[in-house]
Write an enzyme that holds these catalytic residues in place. Structure first.
Site, short mmCIF file in Angstrom:
data_model
loop_
_atom_site.label_atom_id
_atom_site.label_comp_id
_atom_site.label_asym_id
_atom_site.label_seq_id
_atom_site.Cartn_x
_atom_site.Cartn_y
_atom_site.Cartn_z
N ASN A 38 0.82 -1.20 0.00
CA ASN A 38 0.00 0.00 0.00
C ASN A 38 0.86 1.26 0.00
O ASN A 38 0.60 2.21 -0.74
CB ASN A 38 -0.92 0.01 1.22
CG ASN A 38 -1.93 -1.14 1.18
OD1 ASN A 38 -2.13 -1.76 0.14
ND2 ASN A 38 -2.55 -1.42 2.31
N TYR A 168 1.30 -2.51 16.64
CA TYR A 168 1.20 -3.61 17.60
C TYR A 168 -0.22 -4.11 17.71
O TYR A 168 -1.14 -3.37 18.06
CB TYR A 168 1.72 -3.21 18.98
CG TYR A 168 1.69 -4.39 19.90
CD1 TYR A 168 2.69 -5.34 19.84
CD2 TYR A 168 0.62 -4.60 20.76
CE1 TYR A 168 2.65 -6.47 20.63
CE2 TYR A 168 0.56 -5.72 21.55
CZ TYR A 168 1.57 -6.67 21.48
OH TYR A 168 1.51 -7.80 22.24
N GLY A 230 -4.93 10.05 18.30
CA GLY A 230 -6.33 10.46 18.16
C GLY A 230 -6.91 9.70 16.99
O GLY A 230 -6.54 8.57 16.75
N ASP A 260 -1.46 3.25 5.68
CA ASP A 260 -0.38 3.03 4.72
C ASP A 260 -0.33 4.16 3.69
O ASP A 260 0.76 4.55 3.24
CB ASP A 260 -0.56 1.70 4.00
CG ASP A 260 -0.74 0.55 4.96
OD1 ASP A 260 -0.08 0.54 6.02
OD2 ASP A 260 -1.54 -0.35 4.67
N ASP A 308 -8.20 -1.82 -0.36
CA ASP A 308 -6.89 -1.19 -0.22
C ASP A 308 -6.62 -0.27 -1.40
O ASP A 308 -5.53 -0.29 -1.97
CB ASP A 308 -5.82 -2.28 -0.12
CG ASP A 308 -5.96 -3.10 1.15
OD1 ASP A 308 -5.20 -2.87 2.09
OD2 ASP A 308 -6.85 -3.97 1.20
#
Lengths: 322, 322, 322, 322, 322, 322
Positions: A38, A168, A230, A260, A308
């Protein structure tokens, strides 16, 4: 000279319609995704000369991935798995709230797990301005982690700017493994993308976003730390300066690939000026603040597109920033 | 009492539109298939009380398989794989000639490979009139082969008619493995479905279809041998008598599941009369000749439907045979 | 070194569904087509390094054309029209017989009409092995004709094999104009593709296909004359030898681009061996007979795909020829 | 033992796309609906063993209804109408505001109108834990009203908990008829679902929702009164205690079946614990408060799905309530 | 007697799906639009006897336009262009924010540009109650401007109420040209529709909407000035009285044709009472305030429909206004 | 003067996709059909000024029928049923062989059943050149039969050519009823369309088609008898001459409306010359042989279109006949 090289896995995304579920969808919309795929696709659409390195099964689906990249103007350096290897697939249900998002990740046994550095064209990384890998790639297999480290080493020696997007998720790796990977890779990294959640999970960094970014940068000697926080807002610490950008408001059609697109546009903007003093070949500024702003605009555009789809045009970004 | 039990794997079929390829299809039509799933679905639609035994991943896709069977009136006896297990998938491109059919079978690592007989409700087989497994099921893994043998043994001891559909494709197993599997299973088998190609590959039987069927029956002590040959024609040898049926002419929309519909309708017809002297509960005859004829009609109907749609109605079969 | 360069116009094709008409279709399927675009796309899919030269409007539709070519691995050398210029469009209704095919060609005022040789990168033609233009391109405008002649001249001087696909439709040009164009271009041409109808309309050549091909070759000193005749059959006269191929039988989904796929595969086959003595880099023969056979297979494959989908794979061609 | 039995009519819903109208839609999405069908489908998906009783035409459309129920794991007790009987249909246009919702109800002459209690398997009601009917069912015909009363009587005598969902729309019945029906049925009812509008129209009850529920319960000796009010909020009075739940916020794709999903989930939750002291077989609590909460979650999920798709999963409900 | 005549161009609109772009849409939804076409279609749906005058290409696409109008009950007076003439097309991408709306207008060379007053049936205008033209029509060509002026002259002499919808977009014309056109046409105009932006661009009128409307009316002696302002709010000055209406709140599916629906409903309402003292044939009032209100309701309905779907029903408008 | 008036019922056709069944179709394609609706639509498309008389429910579906007719240029004279009246619907599954065609006719209680002659504008029939009714219309109800007779009487007195299309299906009426209806109507009929099957069922006429046609004509004093026989072949006996036409070969997409298109085109051709001596206003001949030929071409075109799409163009017919 190549502008940006990405290394990582491609996944076939199979998406149910918005008002259907994985359990009853009669049709799945198909598309190719992957964090580095991407990012380089977005960068290519913004003018970067980009290359993507990976390992794929030698099947119509594997060849579809190469055609996808090529169709976005990205060259590929791919090693081919043998007959049994699979292409990772992800089934996606993205319903309105409160139903929300359900995914089935079907990646085990994928050809990428057996990627091997010596079979990849490392020279491409040597000759590139920037090299980028995202966290989940490292978490895929020992070979994937070793290959990443090896390519980062090549980048480091060649003076290629090395970028790492630390994400993560429990589903990808546990905290200790993530921490160990970071320890191995951080010495080579120049630009770090990170979320407050990852900073918290992996390094125990908590609190004010600016302070987190500063701390990570100082502790690891990064050139730039970009911290998304945020809901689409982002900040960067670079040369001891802090740059901030607010998310561009708009509608969400599909969250896939949005981050991405941000990364890809950030790199493309920074790259545009790599051969000049503060201004890109196209006359656009190349400073970190502009890169953040163009990243946020690219993310907002990608958010209006299904799957995507991250190949946003420079004209569309300009229109938003005007 | 259950009429028919099938044991085998389910596959998620993802089919490209007729004028698209695996490499460029934007949408894939999704459906559940599998030789025994198909056979019990056809039989259920024709009035049989049917059960399907298998092992599935505990995911929305695994649960979709159960919903599919249940939706066709088939009860399920399923053991659930853990988080990592996959559902086998098959990507199908079925273009007009000369482009023809291309498939990507993505089955390795599927939950079914680790099926384990003790976890399946063997009592269902004991109480059933008929039990059916197809060749590719045995070829999937050692555990699948062992479980098949174990369930055939249960059937044999309980007096349940055991049916085996011997198919042979190089992609599934080699000749020696197929032969060994047959040697292990044939002592339990009552009804064998076989093609001339399989007879040739596995047993070296060649020549006239009727002679092949006779030879297989005599050599192995089968009650019935059903041999499909030509392009949809079939014959059966039963009680030393030969029954023959021609393919029902018609159009082919999708070849998937057509043979299984034949098998399912054959069993459903035979079953209808299991508690009477030559006439089924619904007044339809239950002899082998009628079973062949109804099998051929079911196959012709399934051929007009996309995907593994094999749930043909008794009315539709009657209409063809009239 | 570039293998094949095509010069010509791109058209946006808008196709009604098979059971609808231009007057009542609610949806049109969109795709990019054009004789030389199609030929280079086929050649690229078969391994040729291909380039396409043209003039396009500077609009999202013009950029779509470049993305389409790039998506098939073809590089583009494009000059951009100003704001008012259009992209040629063609509306297509392709119903079953006797309704048949109806098209609305909406090409007047297209950017391509004002193509100008000095603005195109002629160096690409100089460095290419082969250069190809189709008849309708010449008929589009005086500038298009002049540019074609200029590029053929470049090819001739550089030793690039020049290929011309003479087609004749009343809608494109009248016989006199076509004849004049041929007289101007033929001195540069090495390979001529022609139909009996065109040979008759433009040169008054009539009769036996082999004799027509011989006559055209002898009269004009062509290296090769390829004559498509009957319904997909073709013959070639080359080095005084005649090669023939029958059409590959199959189903027709869409006739669009089928002939161009033939041309593209012919060139790609011939090219594969341009640097060797009779055998291509991939071990496939490169003689004219093989080129005809691979052309016929490519055409048959393209015929099974909707629109100008001509990007057939070498594996699919091999499968047909085996 | 059966958990929940529903008795009522099924309707074929034919829905125009969101941006089309009944007058110009080219396609209608088809599905089966009906208040009790919906409630038992939801309950079945949440683990209840459910049965649905009705009268249907003996046609492919009537059989489609049975397949729909069976496909959701619900057994059916159906009597079949003769050749002339129809299946009720409803054409639905559900546009954005201010266009809003338009329906054409085409129910007159439907097979259900001639339902006859003696032909239905009343034993199923006797052996069930709960029995449910909705108001519009009673309003369909004299026979439908008589059958409802007869089945309620069976439930009452057998100790089956009887549930009635009182709705009021002018299109279904007038106030006097509704009041008379309630007077006939209320002596048998244990659980009443009611809206403030229905309470007002039928009983003249007005004012504070809690007081309305209390008054209805006291006046009629109901075990439980569940009153939906506001926009998805609900309260229940049970054992002199008041339980309340707020609507789960989210997006509305289709309002159809949403209330029924609430009813079905309420019953399924209450049932789960019917054989234990306050805790269901699956460890989930079974008290009225939990039933309200799970009802609200089921409603919110159904609201995100097109048509009468009310087969929500327990996992999805758990996810919302966590 | 004809109620309303519109004169103007028709455009074939080709719309990409909401989550696709002009550059990657595989399908375009097709429909006919045009300011006057839209206005007369709305008016016809509300009971007006309407006619549309134009010039079209003699092709399946041109005939599609006539069928579209006829399909909405509008009679047509069309002159036909010769073979080369085109139908104007507009490609539309209407994405969510911030992607927003992108259009490619492909109008140059359209048959309408060569419209010629003497070939149109001017008698229809003479016998009509109202005649309407929108600004972009005048901007299309000199012939279009001359024809408009000629028809306005006919209307003026015959006592037909002449309506002009002044819009201003840079893409259509420059300010000076627009001003000149207005100067030529205003002497004939009775009803003016105008936006604050157009008033500012063309006349330099700025400030309070009411004052702008008053000024325009007084300066030019119009019977009525209708000024749309804000986001769907509108006011009218008529007989020295000011009438105002707020936009009807609702969702936007497609903005195309929304303003035209307002204009069409305004005229249809005014017309309904043209033969009575303040009350229409159908008992609805016909005053300017009611016309504004019905215009706003029609616009809100059109906004919920894709494309130029403006054929709203009187029942739907009544429902909103109740 | 009106050219052709049709009187009959309209049906909403809901068609499953080709590879789906009534029991599992997720979508139904919707369209309006009916024998006389189809005939006047075809005639209108070929230039006839046509009117359709009927009775419809006052609902969005009833209004859809009027819009459909109007959209094909046909004026309507419709009386409206009250709230409860329905629109007849037909659900259609049209699968490939051997699955074939299954329909569910849902017509009972339709508004048309209560059509009443005095409410229809009989003056339209008086002023028309031709008036047409098909057999199934008469079979719908006593009122429908009485209205047909009444309108035929009007036609007869006014000198309007009366056309009757006698079809016979067991599902519509029994032989005695059909015979009685014919006896009542034949005295008024000028042109009879009939099939060998109907001639056999109703009159016991058997044998050679020409002799059947002659016998019917002589026995009843018809002006013309048109007999469709074989698979699309037709003959007409008129003025003691026999005219014959073969079916136009082609592909069948949908059989619906094909015969009606034949009837409509026959009448339109005959009409074209009603005011001249043997040649129509458009220069096309108007003799019976030409009418047969144009009828056959119209039928072949309608056969390539889905649903009751019968609005073929004169250009398309000319193209076939050339």
């Amino acid at each position: 000279m190549t502008d940006l090289v990405g290394f990582g896995e491609a996944t076939l995304r199979l998406r149910a319609g918005r008002d259907r579920r994985l359990g009853d969808a009669e049709q799945f919309a198909a598309g190719v995704g992957g964090p580095e795929r991407n990012a380089v696709v977005t960068a290519s659409g913004l003018g970067a000369d980009a290359v993507w390195l990976s390992r794929l099964p030698d099947s119509p689906l594997g060849r579809r991935v190469v055609a996808d990249l090529r169709g976005h103007g990205v060259r590929t350096g791919v090693t081919w798995g043998d007959g049994d290897a699979r292409l990772a697939t992800r089934f996606v249900e993205a319903g309105p709230e409160p139903r929300g998002r359900t995914t089935v990740d079907d990646r085990s046994g994928a050809a990428f797990e057996r990627v091997h550095a010596p079979n990849l064209p490392a020279g491409v990384v040597q000759e590139a301005a920037r090299f980028h890998v995202a966290g989940p790639t490292v978490a895929r297999s020992e070979r994937a982690a070793a290959t990443t480290e090896s390519l980062f080493e090549v980048a480091s020696e060649a003076g290629t700017t090395a970028s790492f997007d630390l994400r993560y998720r429990d589903a990808d790796w546990d905290e200790a493994t993530a921490r160990a990977a970071c320890e191995a890779l951080f010495p080579y990294v120049d630009v770090l993308f990170v979320s407050p959640e990852a900073a918290q999970a992996v390094f125990g960094e908590d609190g004010d976003p600016i302070e987190i970014a500063h701390a990570l940068r100082t502790d690891n000697g990064f050139e730039t730390v970009v911290l998304g926080h945020g809901d689409g807002d982002a900040l960067a610490v670079h040369d001891d300066e802090v740059h901030e950008v607010d998310a561009v408001p708009g509608e969400t059609v599909d969250e896939a690939g949005v981050h991405d697109a941000f990364v890809g546009a950030f790199h493309a903007t920074r790259l545009a000026g790599s051969d000049s003093d503060g201004e890109g070949a196209d006359g656009r500024p190349t400073d970190v603040g502009t890169a953040l702003a163009r990243g946020a605009a690219a993310a907002a555009l990608a958010r209006t597109l299904a799957g995507d789809a991250v190949d946003v045009s420079p004209e569309a970004i300009d229109r938003i920033l005007d």
